[in-house]
Design a protein around this motif. Structure first.
Motif, PDB file in Angstrom:
ATOM      1  N   ARG A  45      37.642  39.360  38.091  1.00 31.34           N
ATOM      2  CA  ARG A  45      37.718  38.562  38.079  1.00 31.34           C
ATOM      3  C   ARG A  45      37.166  36.679  38.222  1.00 31.34           C
ATOM      4  O   ARG A  45      36.293  37.281  37.395  1.00 31.34           O
ATOM      5  N   PRO A  46      37.976  35.755  37.231  1.00 29.27           N
ATOM      6  CA  PRO A  46      37.263  35.098  37.128  1.00 29.27           C
ATOM      7  C   PRO A  46      36.671  34.137  38.407  1.00 29.27           C
ATOM      8  O   PRO A  46      37.278  34.208  39.384  1.00 29.27           O
ATOM      9  N   LYS A  47      35.465  33.694  38.224  1.00 31.41           N
ATOM     10  CA  LYS A  47      35.247  32.812  39.246  1.00 31.41           C
ATOM     11  C   LYS A  47      33.920  31.013  38.447  1.00 31.41           C
ATOM     12  O   LYS A  47      33.416  31.827  37.505  1.00 31.41           O
ATOM     13  N   ALA A  48      34.223  31.253  39.557  1.00 28.18           N
ATOM     14  CA  ALA A  48      32.860  29.463  38.905  1.00 28.18           C
ATOM     15  C   ALA A  48      33.476  29.142  37.703  1.00 28.18           C
ATOM     16  O   ALA A  48      32.192  28.220  36.980  1.00 28.18           O
ATOM     17  N   GLY A  49      34.589  28.611  37.905  1.00 28.10           N
ATOM     18  CA  GLY A  49      35.176  28.105  36.423  1.00 28.10           C
ATOM     19  C   GLY A  49      34.653  29.090  34.687  1.00 28.10           C
ATOM     20  O   GLY A  49      35.017  28.263  34.209  1.00 28.10           O
ATOM     21  N   GLN A  50      34.068  30.226  35.492  1.00 22.80           N
ATOM     22  CA  GLN A  50      33.955  30.523  34.188  1.00 22.80           C
ATOM     23  C   GLN A  50      35.104  31.703  33.792  1.00 22.80           C
ATOM     24  O   GLN A  50      35.926  32.241  34.500  1.00 22.80           O
ATOM     25  N   PRO A  81      36.625  44.171  29.440  1.00 21.10           N
ATOM     26  CA  PRO A  81      37.081  43.434  30.171  1.00 21.10           C
ATOM     27  C   PRO A  81      38.558  43.530  30.602  1.00 21.10           C
ATOM     28  O   PRO A  81      39.047  42.820  29.878  1.00 21.10           O
ATOM     29  N   ILE A  82      38.588  43.910  32.012  1.00 21.78           N
ATOM     30  CA  ILE A  82      39.993  43.463  32.584  1.00 21.78           C
ATOM     31  C   ILE A  82      40.759  42.551  33.973  1.00 21.78           C
ATOM     32  O   ILE A  82      39.722  42.598  35.056  1.00 21.78           O
ATOM     33  N   SER A  83      41.058  41.492  33.638  1.00 20.96           N
ATOM     34  CA  SER A  83      41.220  40.409  35.015  1.00 20.96           C
ATOM     35  C   SER A  83      41.932  41.047  36.190  1.00 20.96           C
ATOM     36  O   SER A  83      43.009  41.674  35.480  1.00 20.96           O
ATOM     37  N   ALA A  84      41.413  41.244  36.762  1.00 19.53           N
ATOM     38  CA  ALA A  84      42.254  41.869  38.034  1.00 19.53           C
ATOM     39  C   ALA A  84      41.273  41.366  39.621  1.00 19.53           C
ATOM     40  O   ALA A  84      40.342  41.155  39.252  1.00 19.53           O
ATOM     41  N   ASP A  85      41.927  40.959  40.523  1.00 16.43           N
ATOM     42  CA  ASP A  85      41.324  40.905  42.022  1.00 16.43           C
ATOM     43  C   ASP A  85      41.531  42.035  42.344  1.00 16.43           C
ATOM     44  O   ASP A  85      42.496  42.239  42.988  1.00 16.43           O
ATOM     45  N   LEU A  86      41.096  42.378  43.160  1.00 14.55           N
ATOM     46  CA  LEU A  86      41.410  43.861  44.065  1.00 14.55           C
ATOM     47  C   LEU A  86      41.723  43.258  45.672  1.00 14.55           C
ATOM     48  O   LEU A  86      41.845  44.143  46.520  1.00 14.55           O
ATOM     49  N   ASP A  87      41.312  41.716  45.860  1.00 13.79           N
ATOM     50  CA  ASP A  87      42.052  41.882  46.987  1.00 13.79           C
ATOM     51  C   ASP A  87      43.490  41.393  46.541  1.00 13.79           C
ATOM     52  O   ASP A  87      44.354  41.055  47.954  1.00 13.79           O
ATOM     53  N   ASP A  90      48.700  45.451  43.575  1.00 11.89           N
ATOM     54  CA  ASP A  90      47.932  46.086  42.261  1.00 11.89           C
ATOM     55  C   ASP A  90      46.919  45.283  41.397  1.00 11.89           C
ATOM     56  O   ASP A  90      46.832  44.952  40.446  1.00 11.89           O
ATOM     57  N   PHE A  91      46.130  45.054  42.449  1.00 12.93           N
ATOM     58  CA  PHE A  91      45.441  44.041  41.758  1.00 12.93           C
ATOM     59  C   PHE A  91      45.416  42.459  40.905  1.00 12.93           C
ATOM     60  O   PHE A  91      44.701  42.461  39.637  1.00 12.93           O
ATOM     61  N   ALA A  92      46.595  42.341  41.340  1.00 14.01           N
ATOM     62  CA  ALA A  92      47.418  41.512  39.956  1.00 14.01           C
ATOM     63  C   ALA A  92      46.904  41.557  39.130  1.00 14.01           C
ATOM     64  O   ALA A  92      46.396  40.151  37.954  1.00 14.01           O
ATOM     65  N   MET A  93      46.888  42.963  38.527  1.00 18.31           N
ATOM     66  CA  MET A  93      46.807  42.964  37.066  1.00 18.31           C
ATOM     67  C   MET A  93      47.519  42.718  36.093  1.00 18.31           C
ATOM     68  O   MET A  93      49.364  43.241  36.894  1.00 18.31           O
ATOM     69  N   GLY A  94      48.158  42.349  34.654  1.00 16.65           N
ATOM     70  CA  GLY A  94      49.275  43.293  33.913  1.00 16.65           C
ATOM     71  C   GLY A  94      49.057  44.224  33.477  1.00 16.65           C
ATOM     72  O   GLY A  94      48.699  44.626  33.781  1.00 16.65           O
ATOM     73  N   LYS A  95      50.383  44.368  33.405  1.00 19.08           N
ATOM     74  CA  LYS A  95      51.167  45.049  33.224  1.00 19.08           C
ATOM     75  C   LYS A  95      50.789  46.255  32.008  1.00 19.08           C
ATOM     76  O   LYS A  95      50.525  47.756  32.155  1.00 19.08           O
TER      77      LYS A  95
END
Ligand SMILES: CCCCCCCCCCCCCCCC(=O)SCCNC(=O)CCNC(=O)[C@H](O)C(C)(C)COP(=O)(O)OP(=O)(O)OC[C@H]1O[C@@H](n2cnc3c(N)ncnc32)[C@H](O)[C@@H]1OP(=O)(O)O
Ligand SMILES: NC(=O)C1=CN([C@@H]2O[C@H](COP(=O)(O)OP(=O)(O)OC[C@H]3O[C@@H](n4cnc5c(N)ncnc54)[C@H](OP(=O)(O)O)[C@@H]3O)[C@@H](O)[C@H]2O)C=CC1
Length: 448
Positions: A45-50, A81-87, A90-95
């Motif tokens: 997940r993107p974090k702390a502005g990174q 790396p794949i953008s995903a938020d496990l919270d 569907d982990f907010a993942m792209g199709k």
């Protein structure tokens, strides 16, 4: 040739929690020992502005990856790396990312979790239970999947004294807990949390137990193994001795002891300090992944990654080792001379907190104010004492973990793998070496 390393060659591997302590060491070892693996997908997940890429580059730039970059300068090309938020659902993942993962993944290592002891039950359930459930659903749609390796903790059943490599039922079904999280508001959840978690000491260990039940109930026909490490510490050997990058578990306490902030804790000197170096947990994990995929055991196997049952180290021994290490290599700017006094009595612990922690902090803050500086010692001490109070449950009890599956795994490994892959059993024999290696790297990498 190592059969385990060869097994991971040409595989597409999915790691959750790859930016965490264990995940990074797992990723490093895979890249170093199986350079021909196809790809490592990491859910970040993107974090702390990174951005994701910045996070990955920062990890690859760290000392941990120096060795692997020597042999494979283009190591970043192996990581996707794949953008995903496990919270998120569907982990907010792209199709497209999702499609690629479903079509290609051969092995899953599920490391992501919240390890905070004070996490709100809703958050802990979301990450440690619901995300695991969602990942199982994804895994069931992966035609090439060979093994699903789930990280739990040896303390998921810390309400018991003797713990076998089996899943113990929780009093309330995970399904019911998950459902209730949907309609209860945060305040009510906070109120009922002590009743729900009963004799578990915190939401972390409780939700890790629920996560195991979910694996058992909803794992279907997947090839699954669960790794249960005890207290994971700095690396013993790989990629170099003493790597650690967080203050969890004993690490923060040891620094505080070395700095002279912390001189007394409520701990039972004869209780077992079950520490396991991170590289041994990773070795066991990779061996379990290989065994699960190749031998396809009929039932889900659980592997304890613990040391106490084989060659126990007591907290008193740990204290002596810590002091000896700081005597040899002291901090440059210590607050006081390090000392480690263990007391089992809560009244005496309160006394020592007042006399040896709070009073000197107040005096020092007064000195800072008088010399025109901002007071900070009392704030630091309050935080430290809060952390200690959360760790006390673990420093005043001993557990017995059996390790038959880990022993079996070792016996199934090739002679070459047995030589190069140090598992838990050997860790126990070298425990003093492991502990004494806590201090130098901590001093260098964390305390500055
Ligand atoms: C002489 C020998 C002694 C031996 C001593 C033995 C201890 C024996 C432990 C056994 C332990 C078993 C453990 C089970 C093993 C698992 O199964 S899993 C891994 C265990 N998980 C953990 O250890 C997580 C525990 N930590 C927490 O839950 C939270 O950090 C706490 C304790 C609730 C504190 O929460 P908080 O007040 O919100 O603080 P948090 O935001 O986390 O951090 C604030 C600041 O404190 C720092 N900090 C956080 N944690 C620490 C820490 N432990 N120390 C110092 N600073 C810390 C942070 O770096 C941060 O610094 P800044 O970024 O502000 O500069
Ligand atoms: N460390 C220990 O002593 C022990 C750990 N374990 C288990 O090992 C596993 C790994 O622990 P450890 O490496 O120490 O934990 P860390 O806290 O270091 O790492 C947790 C990882 O999970 C990721 N994560 C958390 N929330 C999310 C989210 N919403 N979406 C995507 N990723 C998320 C974090 O990502 P981000 O970087 O973005 O925060 C990080 O990569 C856990 O399952 C833990 O229970 C078991 C026993 C002991």
């Amino acid at each position: 040739m190592s059969m385990i390393a060869a097994f991971y060659g040409n595989k597409s591997i999915l790691i959750t929690g790859a930016t965490g302590f264990l995940g990074k060491v797992l990723m490093e070892k895979l890249l170093r020992t199986s350079p021909h693996l196809k790809v490592i997908y990491i859910l970040v997940r993107p974090k702390a502005g990174q951005t994701l890429q910045q996070r990955v580059f920062q990890i690859l730039d760290s000392k941990l990856f120096e060795k692997v970059k020597e042999s494979c300068p283009n190591v970043h090309e192996k990581i996707r790396p794949i953008s995903a938020d496990l919270d998120q659902r569907d982990f907010a993942m792209g199709k497209e990312d999702m499609q690629e993962l479903l079509a290609s993944t051969n092995i899953i290592f599920h490391c992501a979790a919240t390890v905070r002891f004070d996490a709100h039950l809703r958050n802990a359930v979301q990450l440690n239970v619901i995300a695991t459930q969602q990942l199982l659903v994804m895994a069931s749609q992966m035609p090439k999947l060979e093994a699903f390796i789930h990280f739990s903790t040896a303390f998921s059943n810390c309400n018991l004294n003797q713990i076998d490599e089996v899943i113990y039922p929780c009093p309330v079904e995970p399904r019911k807990i998950i459902d209730s999280m949907e309609w209860l508001d945060d305040t009510i959840i906070e109120e009922i949390t002590p009743k729900l978690i009963r004799d578990w000491p915190n939401t972390y260990t409780y939700t890790k137990a629920l996560g195991e039940m979910v694996i058992q109930q909803e794992g279907g026909n997947l090839n699954i193994a669960i790794i249960r490490p005890s207290i994971v510490g700095p690396s013993w050997q790989e990629p170099f001795p003493g790597w650690v990058d967080n203050l969890n578990g004993p690490s923060g306490m040891i620094i505080a002891t070395g700095k002279g902030f912390l001189r007394s804790i409520r701990a039972t000197p004869m209780a077992v300090a079950d520490l396991i170096p991170v590289d041994m947990v990773v070795n066991l994990t990779l061996a379990a992944g290989w065994y699960t995929a190749v031998h396809r055991p009929k039932s889900l196997l659980i592997y304890h990654s613990t040391t106490g049952g084989l060659n126990p180290c007591k907290w008193s021994e740990m204290g002596l080792q810590v002091l000896a290490s700081f005597k040899k290599i002291p901090f440059e700017k210590a607050f006081r001379r390090p000392n480690a006094n263990f007391t089992t009595n809560s009244l005496s612990a309160q006394y020592w907190n007042a006399v040896t922690h709070r009073a000197p902090a107040i005096v020092y803050d007064c000195y800072l104010v008088l010399t025109g500086r901002k007071p900070r010692m009392m704030k630091l001490m309050t935080r430290l004492l809060k952390t200690i109070s959360m760790l006390e449950y673990f420093t005043n009890r001993s557990w017995e973990w059996t390790s038959a599956n880990s022993e079996m795994l070792r016996s199934e490994m090739s002679p070459e793998d047995q030589r190069v892959t140090v598992l838990t059993t050997q860790a126990a024999r070298n425990r003093m070496d492991c502990i004494s290696r806590y201090c130098l790297p901590l001093r260098k990498s964390l305390a500055g």
